[in-house]
Design a protein around this motif. Sequence first.
Motif, PDB file in Angstrom:
ATOM      1  N   GLU A   1       1.161  -1.249  -0.312  1.00  0.00           N
ATOM      2  CA  GLU A   1       0.449  -0.310   0.008  1.00  0.00           C
ATOM      3  C   GLU A   1       0.715   1.056   0.043  1.00  0.00           C
ATOM      4  O   GLU A   1       0.671   2.030  -0.999  1.00  0.00           O
ATOM      5  N   ALA A   2       2.033   1.097   0.727  1.00  0.00           N
ATOM      6  CA  ALA A   2       3.416   2.600   0.779  1.00  0.00           C
ATOM      7  C   ALA A   2       3.548   2.478  -0.314  1.00  0.00           C
ATOM      8  O   ALA A   2       3.346   4.221  -0.965  1.00  0.00           O
TER       9      ALA A   2
ATOM     10  N   MET B   1       1.700   7.118  -6.455  1.00  0.00           N
ATOM     11  CA  MET B   1       0.553   7.240  -7.199  1.00  0.00           C
ATOM     12  C   MET B   1       1.164   8.810  -7.383  1.00  0.00           C
ATOM     13  O   MET B   1       0.733   9.883  -7.870  1.00  0.00           O
ATOM     14  N   GLN B   2       1.476   9.222  -5.679  1.00  0.00           N
ATOM     15  CA  GLN B   2       2.814  10.462  -5.251  1.00  0.00           C
ATOM     16  C   GLN B   2       3.050  11.238  -6.342  1.00  0.00           C
ATOM     17  O   GLN B   2       2.879  12.041  -6.673  1.00  0.00           O
ATOM     18  N   GLU B   3       4.002  10.320  -7.224  1.00  0.00           N
ATOM     19  CA  GLU B   3       4.857  10.410  -8.239  1.00  0.00           C
ATOM     20  C   GLU B   3       4.188  11.398  -9.202  1.00  0.00           C
ATOM     21  O   GLU B   3       4.749  12.178 -10.138  1.00  0.00           O
TER      22      GLU B   3
ATOM     23  N   LYS C   1      -8.308   0.903  -7.562  1.00  0.00           N
ATOM     24  CA  LYS C   1      -8.126  -0.665  -7.102  1.00  0.00           C
ATOM     25  C   LYS C   1      -6.869  -0.883  -5.765  1.00  0.00           C
ATOM     26  O   LYS C   1      -6.948  -1.926  -5.130  1.00  0.00           O
ATOM     27  N   LYS C   2      -6.644   0.571  -5.197  1.00  0.00           N
ATOM     28  CA  LYS C   2      -6.309   0.196  -4.024  1.00  0.00           C
ATOM     29  C   LYS C   2      -6.451   0.442  -3.064  1.00  0.00           C
ATOM     30  O   LYS C   2      -6.376   0.006  -2.050  1.00  0.00           O
ATOM     31  N   HIS C   3      -8.029   0.851  -3.030  1.00  0.00           N
ATOM     32  CA  HIS C   3      -8.522   0.975  -1.725  1.00  0.00           C
ATOM     33  C   HIS C   3      -9.271  -0.873  -2.102  1.00  0.00           C
ATOM     34  O   HIS C   3      -9.048  -1.104  -0.565  1.00  0.00           O
ATOM     35  N   ALA C   4      -9.410  -1.405  -3.393  1.00  0.00           N
ATOM     36  CA  ALA C   4     -10.366  -2.763  -3.104  1.00  0.00           C
ATOM     37  C   ALA C   4      -8.995  -3.643  -2.233  1.00  0.00           C
ATOM     38  O   ALA C   4      -9.787  -4.201  -1.788  1.00  0.00           O
TER      39      ALA C   4
ATOM     40  N   LYS D   1      -6.457   7.414 -15.074  1.00  0.00           N
ATOM     41  CA  LYS D   1      -5.706   5.960 -14.551  1.00  0.00           C
ATOM     42  C   LYS D   1      -5.356   6.207 -13.349  1.00  0.00           C
ATOM     43  O   LYS D   1      -5.374   5.392 -12.552  1.00  0.00           O
ATOM     44  N   LEU D   2      -5.344   7.616 -13.086  1.00  0.00           N
ATOM     45  CA  LEU D   2      -5.303   7.769 -11.224  1.00  0.00           C
ATOM     46  C   LEU D   2      -6.110   7.247 -10.574  1.00  0.00           C
ATOM     47  O   LEU D   2      -5.932   6.624  -9.455  1.00  0.00           O
ATOM     48  N   ASP D   3      -7.745   7.765 -10.960  1.00  0.00           N
ATOM     49  CA  ASP D   3      -8.858   7.406 -10.064  1.00  0.00           C
ATOM     50  C   ASP D   3      -8.909   5.520 -10.417  1.00  0.00           C
ATOM     51  O   ASP D   3      -9.350   5.070  -8.855  1.00  0.00           O
ATOM     52  N   ASP D   4      -8.662   5.300 -11.589  1.00  0.00           N
ATOM     53  CA  ASP D   4      -8.922   3.497 -11.312  1.00  0.00           C
ATOM     54  C   ASP D   4      -7.869   2.722 -10.262  1.00  0.00           C
ATOM     55  O   ASP D   4      -8.616   2.024  -9.852  1.00  0.00           O
ATOM     56  N   LEU D   5      -6.500   3.445 -10.524  1.00  0.00           N
ATOM     57  CA  LEU D   5      -5.418   3.495  -9.435  1.00  0.00           C
ATOM     58  C   LEU D   5      -5.928   3.055  -7.980  1.00  0.00           C
ATOM     59  O   LEU D   5      -5.676   2.871  -7.701  1.00  0.00           O
ATOM     60  N   GLN D   6      -6.708   4.579  -7.541  1.00  0.00           N
ATOM     61  CA  GLN D   6      -6.581   4.984  -6.783  1.00  0.00           C
ATOM     62  C   GLN D   6      -8.052   3.598  -6.189  1.00  0.00           C
ATOM     63  O   GLN D   6      -8.079   3.025  -4.907  1.00  0.00           O
TER      64      GLN D   6
END
Length: 190
Positions: free
Chosen positions: A26-27, A33-35, A134-137, A127-132
Amino acid sequence: MRIFNRINATIQSNFNAFLDQIENHEALVTEAMQEVRLASAQATARLARLQQDEDKLATRLADLRKDATQWKDRALQAGTQDEARALECVRRMTRAKEDAASTETQLTKARELRARLVEDLRGIQSKLDDLQRKKHALATRQFRAEAMKAIQSDGTSALDEITVIFDRWETRVSEAEGYVAGPALLADDF
Protein backbone atom coordinates in the motif's frame (compact mmCIF):
# COMPACT_ATOMS: atom_id res chain seq x y z
CA MET A 1 27.48 -22.72 -16.09
CA ARG A 2 24.14 -24.36 -15.29
CA ILE A 3 25.01 -24.54 -11.63
CA PHE A 4 25.57 -20.79 -11.53
CA ASN A 5 22.22 -20.20 -13.21
CA ARG A 6 20.51 -22.43 -10.63
CA ILE A 7 22.23 -20.68 -7.74
CA ASN A 8 21.34 -17.30 -9.20
CA ALA A 9 17.70 -18.34 -9.69
CA THR A 10 17.53 -19.69 -6.12
CA ILE A 11 18.98 -16.50 -4.67
CA GLN A 12 16.62 -14.30 -6.69
CA SER A 13 13.64 -16.43 -5.71
CA ASN A 14 14.53 -16.28 -2.02
CA PHE A 15 15.19 -12.55 -2.23
CA ASN A 16 11.83 -11.93 -3.98
CA ALA A 17 10.04 -14.04 -1.34
CA PHE A 18 11.76 -12.02 1.38
CA LEU A 19 10.73 -8.75 -0.27
CA ASP A 20 7.13 -9.96 -0.56
CA GLN A 21 7.07 -10.57 3.19
CA ILE A 22 8.47 -7.20 4.26
CA GLU A 23 7.15 -5.03 1.46
CA ASN A 24 4.35 -2.62 2.31
CA HIS A 25 2.42 -2.75 -0.95
CA GLU A 26 0.00 0.00 0.00
CA ALA A 27 2.83 2.40 0.83
CA LEU A 28 4.63 1.60 -2.42
CA VAL A 29 1.47 2.16 -4.47
CA THR A 30 0.75 5.40 -2.60
CA GLU A 31 4.28 6.65 -3.28
CA ALA A 32 4.11 5.74 -6.97
CA MET A 33 0.72 7.44 -7.31
CA GLN A 34 2.10 10.53 -5.58
CA GLU A 35 4.92 10.68 -8.13
CA VAL A 36 2.40 10.45 -10.97
CA ARG A 37 0.29 13.20 -9.37
CA LEU A 38 3.38 15.41 -9.10
CA ALA A 39 4.25 14.81 -12.75
CA SER A 40 0.63 15.54 -13.67
CA ALA A 41 0.70 18.79 -11.70
CA GLN A 42 3.90 19.82 -13.48
CA ALA A 43 2.32 18.99 -16.84
CA THR A 44 -0.72 21.08 -15.88
CA ALA A 45 1.58 24.00 -15.07
CA ARG A 46 3.25 23.54 -18.46
CA LEU A 47 -0.20 23.48 -20.04
CA ALA A 48 -0.94 26.89 -18.52
CA ARG A 49 2.35 28.20 -19.89
CA LEU A 50 1.54 26.72 -23.29
CA GLN A 51 -1.84 28.46 -23.22
CA GLN A 52 -0.13 31.77 -22.50
CA ASP A 53 2.25 31.22 -25.42
CA GLU A 54 -0.69 30.34 -27.65
CA ASP A 55 -2.50 33.52 -26.64
CA LYS A 56 0.62 35.57 -27.42
CA LEU A 57 0.93 33.90 -30.82
CA ALA A 58 -2.74 34.59 -31.59
CA THR A 59 -2.30 38.24 -30.62
CA ARG A 60 0.86 38.51 -32.72
CA LEU A 61 -0.88 36.90 -35.69
CA ALA A 62 -3.74 39.39 -35.47
CA ASP A 63 -1.25 42.27 -35.22
CA LEU A 64 0.73 41.00 -38.24
CA ARG A 65 -2.42 40.64 -40.34
CA LYS A 66 -3.46 44.15 -39.35
CA ASP A 67 0.02 45.45 -40.21
CA ALA A 68 -0.07 43.73 -43.61
CA THR A 69 -3.42 45.36 -44.36
CA GLN A 70 -2.13 48.76 -43.27
CA TRP A 71 1.04 48.42 -45.40
CA LYS A 72 -1.10 47.42 -48.37
CA ASP A 73 -3.33 50.49 -47.90
CA ARG A 74 -0.27 52.77 -47.52
CA ALA A 75 1.31 51.26 -50.64
CA LEU A 76 -1.86 51.98 -52.61
CA GLN A 77 -2.00 55.53 -51.30
CA ALA A 78 1.68 56.25 -51.96
CA GLY A 79 1.78 54.39 -55.28
CA THR A 80 0.70 57.30 -57.41
CA GLN A 81 2.71 59.98 -55.62
CA ASP A 82 5.92 58.36 -54.29
CA GLU A 83 7.01 55.13 -55.96
CA ALA A 84 9.97 54.50 -53.57
CA ARG A 85 7.70 54.84 -50.57
CA ALA A 86 5.13 52.53 -52.19
CA LEU A 87 7.82 49.87 -52.83
CA GLU A 88 8.96 50.05 -49.21
CA CYS A 89 5.35 49.64 -48.07
CA VAL A 90 5.02 46.58 -50.35
CA ARG A 91 8.23 45.08 -48.89
CA ARG A 92 6.93 45.63 -45.37
CA MET A 93 3.56 44.19 -46.33
CA THR A 94 5.29 41.11 -47.77
CA ARG A 95 7.42 40.71 -44.64
CA ALA A 96 4.32 41.06 -42.43
CA LYS A 97 2.50 38.39 -44.51
CA GLU A 98 5.50 36.04 -44.28
CA ASP A 99 5.73 36.59 -40.53
CA ALA A 100 1.97 36.03 -40.26
CA ALA A 101 2.25 32.74 -42.18
CA SER A 102 5.11 31.61 -39.93
CA THR A 103 3.21 32.67 -36.80
CA GLU A 104 0.10 30.90 -38.03
CA THR A 105 2.09 27.67 -38.45
CA GLN A 106 3.50 28.05 -34.93
CA LEU A 107 0.03 28.74 -33.58
CA THR A 108 -1.39 25.65 -35.27
CA LYS A 109 1.39 23.50 -33.81
CA ALA A 110 0.89 25.03 -30.36
CA ARG A 111 -2.85 24.32 -30.50
CA GLU A 112 -2.23 20.72 -31.56
CA LEU A 113 0.30 20.27 -28.77
CA ARG A 114 -2.06 21.76 -26.20
CA ALA A 115 -4.91 19.50 -27.38
CA ARG A 116 -2.68 16.41 -27.08
CA LEU A 117 -1.49 17.49 -23.65
CA VAL A 118 -5.05 18.08 -22.43
CA GLU A 119 -6.07 14.63 -23.68
CA ASP A 120 -3.02 13.02 -22.05
CA LEU A 121 -3.76 14.75 -18.75
CA ARG A 122 -7.35 13.50 -18.86
CA GLY A 123 -6.06 9.98 -19.47
CA ILE A 124 -3.58 10.25 -16.60
CA GLN A 125 -6.29 11.48 -14.24
CA SER A 126 -8.58 8.66 -15.31
CA LYS A 127 -5.82 6.09 -14.69
CA LEU A 128 -5.06 7.65 -11.31
CA ASP A 129 -8.73 7.40 -10.33
CA ASP A 130 -8.78 3.74 -11.39
CA LEU A 131 -5.59 3.04 -9.45
CA GLN A 132 -6.99 4.76 -6.37
CA ARG A 133 -10.12 2.60 -6.48
CA LYS A 134 -8.05 -0.54 -6.96
CA LYS A 135 -5.78 0.44 -4.06
CA HIS A 136 -8.76 0.93 -1.75
CA ALA A 137 -10.30 -2.37 -2.84
CA LEU A 138 -7.07 -4.31 -2.29
CA ALA A 139 -6.42 -2.65 1.06
CA THR A 140 -9.94 -3.53 2.18
CA ARG A 141 -9.51 -7.12 1.03
CA GLN A 142 -6.15 -7.33 2.82
CA PHE A 143 -7.57 -6.04 6.11
CA ARG A 144 -10.51 -8.42 5.81
CA ALA A 145 -8.19 -11.36 5.16
CA GLU A 146 -5.99 -10.41 8.11
CA ALA A 147 -9.06 -10.11 10.35
CA MET A 148 -10.34 -13.50 9.21
CA LYS A 149 -6.89 -14.98 9.78
CA ALA A 150 -6.81 -13.55 13.31
CA ILE A 151 -10.24 -14.98 14.03
CA GLN A 152 -9.29 -18.46 12.84
CA SER A 153 -5.67 -18.72 13.96
CA ASP A 154 -4.34 -22.06 15.25
CA GLY A 155 -7.63 -23.88 14.67
CA THR A 156 -9.27 -22.09 17.58
CA SER A 157 -11.52 -19.21 16.88
CA ALA A 158 -10.73 -15.89 18.50
CA LEU A 159 -14.48 -15.47 18.84
CA ASP A 160 -14.59 -18.66 20.93
CA GLU A 161 -11.81 -17.25 23.11
CA ILE A 162 -13.73 -14.02 23.54
CA THR A 163 -16.87 -15.97 24.45
CA VAL A 164 -14.92 -17.88 27.13
CA ILE A 165 -13.56 -14.60 28.49
CA PHE A 166 -17.08 -13.15 28.67
CA ASP A 167 -18.29 -16.29 30.48
CA ARG A 168 -15.50 -16.01 33.06
CA TRP A 169 -16.23 -12.30 33.46
CA GLU A 170 -19.94 -12.95 33.92
CA THR A 171 -19.17 -15.65 36.53
CA ARG A 172 -16.92 -13.26 38.42
CA VAL A 173 -19.56 -10.51 38.34
CA SER A 174 -22.23 -12.97 39.50
CA GLU A 175 -19.98 -14.09 42.38
CA ALA A 176 -19.42 -10.47 43.38
CA GLU A 177 -23.14 -9.77 43.23
CA GLY A 178 -23.84 -12.89 45.32
CA TYR A 179 -21.30 -11.83 47.91
CA VAL A 180 -22.83 -8.37 48.24
CA ALA A 181 -26.42 -9.69 48.19
CA GLY A 182 -25.58 -12.70 50.40
CA PRO A 183 -26.49 -11.26 53.84
CA ALA A 184 -29.69 -9.78 52.43
CA LEU A 185 -30.74 -13.19 51.15
CA LEU A 186 -30.18 -14.76 54.57
CA ALA A 187 -32.49 -12.32 56.34
CA ASP A 188 -35.86 -13.81 57.21
CA ASP A 189 -38.78 -11.53 56.33
CA PHE A 190 -41.33 -13.70 58.08
